[in-house]
Design an enzyme around this catalytic site. Structure first.
Site: not given
Length: 317
Positions: A111, A249
Site C-alpha cells: 500500500k 482482485h
C-alpha cells in the site's frame, strides 16, 4: 472508534449526517451497489455445485466449456500486503515482504498513499532492497489521490519500473486516468471496484488505458459472478484486450479457478490477511511465483483447512 462530537448534534442526539461520514471514513471509492456482491456469492456457490456434480475441478469445467479443454498448467500469483499499521517501521515491512519470497512468491504488492510522498518512497526503496527488481513490486493507492498527487507519484515511480501502479484515483473518474496514462509510461492497474460489464466497458472506452500493458482487476465474486465476467471478457475482446491483461482482485479460489480455466494473466493472493479466506489450497504451495491447481471437484474450499473449519459447521444440518 468515533468521538461523541463526531456523531452527536448540539442536543446530544445522533446526527445521521455525521454518523454517515464516520461510517464512510475508510470506504474505498466505487462499490456503488450491494446486489452485485449478493448475486456473485450465489453464483459462486452454484458453480461449485455444478463442478461437483460433474466431478470436475471448476478450472477444468471452465476450460472444457469455454476453451476447448485447454487449461493453463498453473497460475501466476502475487502476494498482497504492505499495509500501514501503527508502529510498523521499515524493518517490519521488509520482514513481511521477505516472508512472501520465502513462501514461493516472486512478486509482492504494498500500500502507498497514506503518508507523504517522500516517506512512501523510503518504504518503496526498502521493499525494493528485498525483492531486487522493480518488476517484482506493485504499489496500490486504493483510490486516494487527486490528479496533482497522482502525477507527482507517477514522476517518482516511473524510473523504478514497477510491476504496476494501482488504483491511483476513484475508478469512475475516467478523465483522471486518461491524463495519467498519457503521462506515465509504466503499467497502470484498476477495476476492482467496478462491478458490472457496463462499468468495465466505460473504463475501457473512456479512461485512456492501454491494452498492450495495463492490468484490469475486476473481481468475479463481487461483480455478479462468472456469467457477468464472461460478458466482460467478450466485451474486452471486442475492444482489442487479451484476457491475459486480467488479474482479478480478491485473492480467492473462485477467481483462481477462473484464471486457470479461462486463461487470465494471474490472480491476487493474500497470504497473511483476510484469514481464513486469504490464500489457496493447502496441498498446492506457491513455487516460483506460480501455483498448480488441485484435482478435487468444485472450487476447492474444502482443501483449505482453516477455511473449511469455518464453513463446515454452516453446511451441517
Amino acid at each position: 472508534g468515533a468521538r461523541p462530537d463526531e456523531l452527536l448534534d448540539g442536543s446530544g442526539l445522533i446526527d445521521p449526517v455525521k454518523a454517515g461520514a464516520v461510517m464512510m471514513r475508510n470506504e474505498k471509492p466505487g462499490g456503488h451497489g450491494e446486489r452485485s456482491v449478493a448475486v456473485g456469492t450465489l453464483d459462486m456457490a452454484l458453480w461449485d455445485l455444478v463442478a461437483k456434480a460433474e466431478r470436475k475441478p471448476l478450472w477444468r469445467l471452465l476450460a472444457d466449456r469455454y476453451r476447448g479443454g485447454q487449461a493453463d498448467p498453473h497460475a501466476w500469483v502475487y502476494a498482497a500486503g504492505g499495509y500501514y499499521y501503527p508502529g510498523k517501521g521499515l524493518e517490519a515491512l521488509k520482514d513481511e515482504m521477505r516472508s512472501y519470497l520465502d513462501r514461493g512468491y516472486d512478486t509482492v504488492k504494498m500500500k502507498i498513499g497514506a503518508v507523504p510522498l517522500a516517506e512512501d518512497m523510503r518504504r518503496i526503496e526498502a521493499v525494493l532492497a528485498i525483492v531486487g527488481k522493480g518488476e517484482r513490486l506493485a504499489v496500490d493507492v486504493n483510490g486516494r489521490f487527486d490528479l496533482e498527487t497522482g502525477l507527482a507519484y507517477a514522476r517518482a515511480l516511473a524510473p523504478l519500473g514497477l510491476r504496476w501502479y494501482e488504483e491511483p484515483f476513484d475508478p469512475l473518474d475516467y478523465r483522471l486516468h486518461t491524463v495519467l496514462a498519457d503521462a506515465y509510461p509504466g503499467v497502470l492497474a484498476t477495476g476492482e471496484n467496478l462491478f458490472s460489464m457496463q462499468d468495465a466497458r466505460n473504463l475501457i472506452r473512456y479512461a485512456g488505458l492501454r491494452p498492450d500493458r495495463d492490468i484490469l482487476q475486476f473481481d468475479p465474486a463481487l461483480s455478479y459472478g462468472l456469467a457477468e465476467y464472461l460478458r466482460t471478457l467478450d466485451m474486452l475482446g471486442s475492444h482489442g484486450w487479451s484476457p491475459r491483461r486480467c488479474i482479478p482482485h480478491g485473492g480467492h479460489q473462485f477467481a483462481l479457478n477462473i484464471a486457470v480455466g479461462l486463461g487470465l494473466g494471474g490472480n491476487e493472493s493474500y497470504p497473511d490477511v483476510f484469514a481464513p479466506f486469504g490464500g489457496f489450497a493447502d496441498s498446492t504451495p506457491v513455487e516460483g511465483g506460480r501455483i498448480r491447481m488441485p484435482d478435487a471437484p468444485g472450487i476447492g474450499f474444502e482443501l483449505k483447512a482453516n477455511l473449511w473449519a469455518v464453513m463446515k459447521p454452516l453446511a451441517t444440518p
